[in-house]
Scaffold this motif. Sequence first.
Motif, PDB file in Angstrom:
ATOM      1  N   ASN A  27       0.723  -1.176  -0.241  1.00 53.04           N
ATOM      2  CA  ASN A  27       0.044  -0.014  -0.093  1.00 53.04           C
ATOM      3  C   ASN A  27       0.903   1.304   0.105  1.00 53.04           C
ATOM      4  OD1 ASN A  27      -2.700   1.427   0.243  1.00 53.04           O
ATOM      5  ND2 ASN A  27      -1.792   2.160   2.240  1.00 53.04           N
ATOM      6  N   TYR A  28       2.175   1.416   0.836  1.00 51.42           N
ATOM      7  CA  TYR A  28       2.932   2.292   1.028  1.00 51.42           C
ATOM      8  C   TYR A  28       3.466   2.671  -0.459  1.00 51.42           C
ATOM      9  CZ  TYR A  28       2.898   2.330   5.967  1.00 51.42           C
ATOM     10  OH  TYR A  28       2.475   2.763   7.293  1.00 51.42           O
ATOM     11  N   ILE A  29       3.910   1.492  -1.186  1.00 50.71           N
ATOM     12  CA  ILE A  29       4.462   1.840  -2.436  1.00 50.71           C
ATOM     13  C   ILE A  29       3.578   2.429  -3.440  1.00 50.71           C
ATOM     14  CG2 ILE A  29       5.522   0.585  -4.471  1.00 50.71           C
ATOM     15  CD1 ILE A  29       6.827  -1.489  -2.377  1.00 50.71           C
ATOM     16  N   LYS A  30       2.224   1.891  -3.426  1.00 46.80           N
ATOM     17  CA  LYS A  30       1.142   2.358  -4.462  1.00 46.80           C
ATOM     18  C   LYS A  30       0.789   3.889  -4.154  1.00 46.80           C
ATOM     19  CE  LYS A  30      -2.176  -0.481  -5.009  1.00 46.80           C
ATOM     20  NZ  LYS A  30      -3.449  -1.453  -4.671  1.00 46.80           N
ATOM     21  N   ILE A  31       0.769   4.147  -2.668  1.00 43.76           N
ATOM     22  CA  ILE A  31       0.505   5.566  -2.623  1.00 43.76           C
ATOM     23  C   ILE A  31       1.681   6.386  -3.020  1.00 43.76           C
ATOM     24  CG2 ILE A  31       0.201   7.237  -0.478  1.00 43.76           C
ATOM     25  CD1 ILE A  31      -1.362   5.051   0.991  1.00 43.76           C
ATOM     26  N   ALA A  32       2.906   5.798  -2.728  1.00 37.18           N
ATOM     27  CA  ALA A  32       4.164   6.664  -3.422  1.00 37.18           C
ATOM     28  C   ALA A  32       4.099   6.887  -4.695  1.00 37.18           C
ATOM     29  CB  ALA A  32       5.274   5.917  -2.838  1.00 37.18           C
ATOM     30  N   TRP A  33       3.601   5.676  -5.208  1.00 40.69           N
ATOM     31  CA  TRP A  33       3.509   5.869  -6.826  1.00 40.69           C
ATOM     32  C   TRP A  33       2.539   6.977  -7.316  1.00 40.69           C
ATOM     33  CZ3 TRP A  33       6.937   5.309 -10.500  1.00 40.69           C
ATOM     34  CH2 TRP A  33       6.342   5.340 -11.796  1.00 40.69           C
ATOM     35  N   ARG A  34       1.659   6.858  -6.543  1.00 40.87           N
ATOM     36  CA  ARG A  34       0.398   7.753  -6.864  1.00 40.87           C
ATOM     37  C   ARG A  34       0.866   9.377  -6.654  1.00 40.87           C
ATOM     38  NH1 ARG A  34      -4.764   4.962  -3.913  1.00 40.87           N
ATOM     39  NH2 ARG A  34      -4.954   3.284  -5.560  1.00 40.87           N
ATOM     40  N   ASN A  35       1.366   9.598  -5.471  1.00 38.14           N
ATOM     41  CA  ASN A  35       1.784  10.812  -5.505  1.00 38.14           C
ATOM     42  C   ASN A  35       3.087  11.300  -6.303  1.00 38.14           C
ATOM     43  OD1 ASN A  35       0.547  11.889  -2.967  1.00 38.14           O
ATOM     44  ND2 ASN A  35       1.744  10.492  -1.824  1.00 38.14           N
ATOM     45  N   ILE A  36       3.862  10.344  -6.799  1.00 37.90           N
ATOM     46  CA  ILE A  36       4.777  10.779  -7.611  1.00 37.90           C
ATOM     47  C   ILE A  36       4.157  11.253  -8.996  1.00 37.90           C
ATOM     48  CG2 ILE A  36       6.612   9.817  -9.164  1.00 37.90           C
ATOM     49  CD1 ILE A  36       7.426   8.028  -6.816  1.00 37.90           C
ATOM     50  N   SER A  37       3.178  10.317  -9.488  1.00 37.39           N
ATOM     51  CA  SER A  37       2.563  10.574 -10.741  1.00 37.39           C
ATOM     52  C   SER A  37       1.893  11.758 -10.786  1.00 37.39           C
ATOM     53  CB  SER A  37       1.388   9.262 -10.751  1.00 37.39           C
ATOM     54  OG  SER A  37       2.152   8.238 -11.086  1.00 37.39           O
ATOM     55  N   LYS A  38       1.310  12.071  -9.382  1.00 36.43           N
ATOM     56  CA  LYS A  38       0.305  13.362  -9.497  1.00 36.43           C
ATOM     57  C   LYS A  38       1.095  14.471  -9.454  1.00 36.43           C
ATOM     58  CE  LYS A  38      -2.689  15.528  -5.924  1.00 36.43           C
ATOM     59  NZ  LYS A  38      -3.370  15.710  -4.322  1.00 36.43           N
ATOM     60  N   ASN A  39       2.493  14.598  -9.063  1.00 34.78           N
ATOM     61  CA  ASN A  39       3.275  15.697  -8.984  1.00 34.78           C
ATOM     62  C   ASN A  39       4.344  15.478 -10.090  1.00 34.78           C
ATOM     63  OD1 ASN A  39       2.304  17.261  -6.536  1.00 34.78           O
ATOM     64  ND2 ASN A  39       2.487  15.299  -5.815  1.00 34.78           N
ATOM     65  N   LYS A  40       4.182  15.483 -11.336  1.00 37.93           N
ATOM     66  CA  LYS A  40       4.897  15.102 -12.547  1.00 37.93           C
ATOM     67  C   LYS A  40       6.087  15.991 -12.525  1.00 37.93           C
ATOM     68  CE  LYS A  40       1.495  12.698 -15.255  1.00 37.93           C
ATOM     69  NZ  LYS A  40       0.415  12.927 -14.580  1.00 37.93           N
ATOM     70  N   GLY A  41       5.928  17.197 -12.416  1.00 38.87           N
ATOM     71  CA  GLY A  41       6.973  18.392 -12.609  1.00 38.87           C
ATOM     72  C   GLY A  41       8.014  18.140 -11.497  1.00 38.87           C
ATOM     73  N   TYR A  42       7.756  17.850 -10.201  1.00 39.84           N
ATOM     74  CA  TYR A  42       8.315  17.895  -9.158  1.00 39.84           C
ATOM     75  C   TYR A  42       9.159  16.676  -9.218  1.00 39.84           C
ATOM     76  CZ  TYR A  42       9.124  16.036  -4.383  1.00 39.84           C
ATOM     77  OH  TYR A  42       9.480  15.418  -3.329  1.00 39.84           O
ATOM     78  N   SER A  43       8.348  15.581  -9.511  1.00 42.50           N
ATOM     79  CA  SER A  43       9.064  14.208  -9.610  1.00 42.50           C
ATOM     80  C   SER A  43       9.991  14.129 -10.723  1.00 42.50           C
ATOM     81  CB  SER A  43       7.897  13.013  -9.853  1.00 42.50           C
ATOM     82  OG  SER A  43       6.874  13.182  -8.831  1.00 42.50           O
ATOM     83  N   THR A  44       9.711  14.771 -11.789  1.00 42.78           N
ATOM     84  CA  THR A  44      10.575  14.667 -12.842  1.00 42.78           C
ATOM     85  C   THR A  44      12.088  15.612 -12.368  1.00 42.78           C
ATOM     86  OG1 THR A  44       8.820  14.681 -14.668  1.00 42.78           O
ATOM     87  CG2 THR A  44      10.992  15.616 -15.414  1.00 42.78           C
ATOM     88  N   ILE A  45      11.941  16.695 -11.952  1.00 44.03           N
ATOM     89  CA  ILE A  45      13.288  17.484 -11.507  1.00 44.03           C
ATOM     90  C   ILE A  45      13.995  16.326 -10.612  1.00 44.03           C
ATOM     91  CG2 ILE A  45      13.971  19.348 -10.061  1.00 44.03           C
ATOM     92  CD1 ILE A  45      11.902  21.071 -11.337  1.00 44.03           C
ATOM     93  N   ASN A  46      12.984  15.667  -9.627  1.00 48.45           N
ATOM     94  CA  ASN A  46      13.835  14.919  -8.611  1.00 48.45           C
ATOM     95  C   ASN A  46      14.490  13.778  -9.146  1.00 48.45           C
ATOM     96  OD1 ASN A  46      14.161  15.902  -6.102  1.00 48.45           O
ATOM     97  ND2 ASN A  46      12.140  15.543  -5.570  1.00 48.45           N
ATOM     98  N   ILE A  47      13.753  13.205 -10.207  1.00 53.95           N
ATOM     99  CA  ILE A  47      14.237  11.898 -10.879  1.00 53.95           C
ATOM    100  C   ILE A  47      15.399  12.108 -11.634  1.00 53.95           C
ATOM    101  CG2 ILE A  47      13.715   9.876 -12.578  1.00 53.95           C
ATOM    102  CD1 ILE A  47      10.889  10.076 -11.305  1.00 53.95           C
ATOM    103  N   ILE A  48      15.322  13.387 -12.537  1.00 52.62           N
ATOM    104  CA  ILE A  48      16.713  13.623 -13.257  1.00 52.62           C
ATOM    105  C   ILE A  48      17.688  14.025 -12.608  1.00 52.62           C
ATOM    106  CG2 ILE A  48      17.290  15.247 -15.237  1.00 52.62           C
ATOM    107  CD1 ILE A  48      14.305  15.412 -16.316  1.00 52.62           C
ATOM    108  N   GLY A  49      17.672  14.805 -11.624  1.00 48.11           N
ATOM    109  CA  GLY A  49      18.711  15.300 -10.795  1.00 48.11           C
ATOM    110  C   GLY A  49      19.432  14.080 -10.200  1.00 48.11           C
ATOM    111  N   LEU A  50      18.636  13.315  -9.502  1.00 49.81           N
ATOM    112  CA  LEU A  50      19.211  12.155  -8.657  1.00 49.81           C
ATOM    113  C   LEU A  50      19.704  11.194  -9.909  1.00 49.81           C
ATOM    114  CD1 LEU A  50      16.550  11.344  -6.018  1.00 49.81           C
ATOM    115  CD2 LEU A  50      18.721  11.812  -5.764  1.00 49.81           C
ATOM    116  N   ALA A  51      19.235  10.974 -11.185  1.00 49.32           N
ATOM    117  CA  ALA A  51      19.636  10.017 -12.077  1.00 49.32           C
ATOM    118  C   ALA A  51      21.119  10.496 -12.525  1.00 49.32           C
ATOM    119  CB  ALA A  51      18.943  10.081 -13.203  1.00 49.32           C
ATOM    120  N   ILE A  52      21.277  11.743 -12.807  1.00 50.00           N
ATOM    121  CA  ILE A  52      22.396  12.384 -13.335  1.00 50.00           C
ATOM    122  C   ILE A  52      23.574  12.347 -12.126  1.00 50.00           C
ATOM    123  CG2 ILE A  52      23.633  14.341 -13.949  1.00 50.00           C
ATOM    124  CD1 ILE A  52      21.084  15.412 -15.356  1.00 50.00           C
ATOM    125  N   GLY A  53      23.011  12.713 -10.962  1.00 54.24           N
ATOM    126  CA  GLY A  53      24.066  12.592  -9.685  1.00 54.24           C
ATOM    127  C   GLY A  53      24.479  10.993  -9.457  1.00 54.24           C
TER     128      GLY A  53
END
Length: 829
Positions: A27-53
């Motif tokens: 359930n935690y993982i499902k909710i986490a994924w929903r929050n990430i999907s809901k905030n696409k801009g925030y998530s994209t910035i975080n994912i790209i930044g962390l991925a490059i790092g």
Amino acid sequence: MNKKKNKVKVIKHIDTLKLKKKAMIKNYIKIAWRNISKNKGYSTINIIGLAIGLACCLLIAIYVQNELSYDKYHVNKDRIYRIVHDYKDVSSTEQHQIWGNAPIGDAIKADFPEIEKVVQFSGQTSILLKQGDKRFQEENVFFMDSTAFDVFSWKILAGDPHTALKNAYSVVLTESTAKKYFGDQNPIGKTLEGGLAAGRANSGLYTVTAVMADVPSNSHFTFDALLSMSTFRNARPDVFDKEGWDYVDFYTYFLASKDFDPVKFNQKIPKFIKRHLPTNENANAKYNFHIEPLLQAYMHSSADRQPGTNGSYQNLYIFSIIGGFILLIACVNFMNLATSRSMERAKEVGVRKTIGASKSNLIFQFMSESLVLVFVSSILAILLVLAFLPFLEAFSGKHLNYSSLQNGTTWAIFLFTTVFTGLLAASYPALILANFKPITVLKGNYSSSKGGTWLRRILVVFQFCLSIALIAGTVVVFSQLDQLQHRDLGFQKDQRLVIDYNFDDKVNNNLEAIKSTLAKDKDVLSVTASRTVPGTFFPNAGTEIMSANGTMTSFAPFLYEVDVDFIPNIGLQMAAGRAYSRDFPADTAHSLVINESAAKQWGYSNPQDIIGKQFRQWGREGTVIGVVKDFNYLSLHRKIEPLALRLEPTSSRYLTLNIQHVNQPETVTRIGKLWNELVPNRPFLYSFLDDNFNRQYEADFNFRRLFTAFSGLALFIACLGLLGLVTYTAQQRTKEIGVRKVLGASIYHLILLLSSDFIKLLAVALLIATPLSWIAMKKWLDNFAYHIEPQWWMFAFAGVAAIMIALITVSYQTLKAARTNPVDSLRDE
């Protein structure tokens, strides 16, 4: 019976708890994924930044692991040592070099029973090898003892490793070299016609006795072919006997026994020297040796005359620190964005706590979101590494293919870094959000704390401190390497075409005629012959010159063997006396030209005072006739050393042509055709003098490319985080912007309002970063004997560049917010 029932109940209870935990985690993982999907801009910035790092960290880890892996593939790596020769002149100046004499090999094997095997090999040599109509000048070749494969773990593909280098005129080829001459045929027993230079060995037919796998790239020296040392011994037996201690042309390695004690061995060396050099007290005073472990050869050795290239521990530290910086910047981005969004999730936390969620449940929830983000980022990071590994290989000049990713240590580092990053980046936001008081937030009284605001400001300052320091470092590195390329070296290296004929006797015996023919070309201004040109190999020469007190004093300056046209051809200037001249026939046997540093070494601060002094050098006696002004024939990492220029045209290897700039490609083509007519037995191998000299800085240019690339990525990640913060700030201040527009605020004032806080933070970052980066770059510059001084404008440029990049980053969002219709932002009021 009751006990059994109770036991069953307990088991069922435990199973039920396990199922609940699994369901909860799911359930935690499902909710986490929903929050990430809901905030696409925030998530994209975080994912790209962390991925490059993470990708940068993995790439740097691969590079560092490769540098630290040198020579570790040898089975007996911990028991292999090499001799370092120590020389001390009359001024007590010490010099340490790996290149030394031959007799020491047999001597240490006889005197020290703890040494199992000794292997010696010559300095790197060149040989023209022919097989049918195939003809190549092989540059990367050594004469080597037959014990080579007993000491080193090079893989033999065909032939007997114990006898392959035993007989004279035997050759062992690497796999790629064998294919070059023989294709897919079996080369064992076949012959190659070879002509060797400098009197080391006779020309003849070399029999292929073995084929070995190509030497691994993580070796401190590599080669394309090995010639048997017995070939060398037959040609020059004198350099291996008791009189050969002063003849320098060999590297000596040995395999020690398992109980070998390096400390005790070094204690025996003084007595060993006295036994083998009993009558030469001067030699006892100036010659010694010590041993160095094989595993220190690449990264830790500071001795001169290495058989291959050396690594730089300092560069490893720098890249490791940059990798840490990039990862920290990515983590700071995550923390900044997560804490800045705390108000947005405050009511969610209040509701969850009201219906019974514990603090640990909330922490686990937010941690799970973070780890999902990090997991997605790590997958993207691996894809980025696969895509950019070839670029890292090209930038670094290292062989870093995809097999580097099979290293277990590298993956362990990556896994640890990924998990650590996720926990570090999520820990503070999770703790902050989990500590919200439900009554306060549900009443709507919660607002971002001053502590949280200050933390975000500190983190932004920290990010841009690192970014500004890296930009300043890039400017300093570019400026220093630009100086290397454009500094006045004291000689002319431009428009000099260098032909390498590898000491060919047919050329040296007809040198003047060949030079005269080449000089007739309309675009050739002058031609000279020499054994050495700046940027290539040169020997030392034991030289005695009468010092200021009237005694003959011996030093061993570096040596250029040149012809009469060398000094004017490359534009050397005379500090005193004259250059060699055809008008003075005695110059060929009784004259010597040195540089200013050599004159000072013999005690003459005024070069004019050494003119006319007696000298003795390699069987030649006469007087010093000239002193050339010091010129940088060495890399600018080193100060100018004493140099003797000996008139010895028959020892030449290179022809240097001073050509006109116009129609350069046509000139080279024309000279190539003429060369093939004059010297049909030699290929036309040419280069330009400036390229030869700049090749000394290849490692520095690789360092610049890597430093610039990773610095740019660090700045990009920092700007991603800034973009996220500005976007969120603009969203939070939408109503304020609407009110200000209604009251008459202009777009300019609104942009200034949204940007000013960040500009102030960048200014603070500049003040902190400047002194720190100045200290760091000053230390890096100390590696060069001739270097620039860091200037204030370099750090000002870094600050201005960071501010401009930040402004460009925030301009779109701030402009978008400033141009929003106030009716839309105030509609719900």
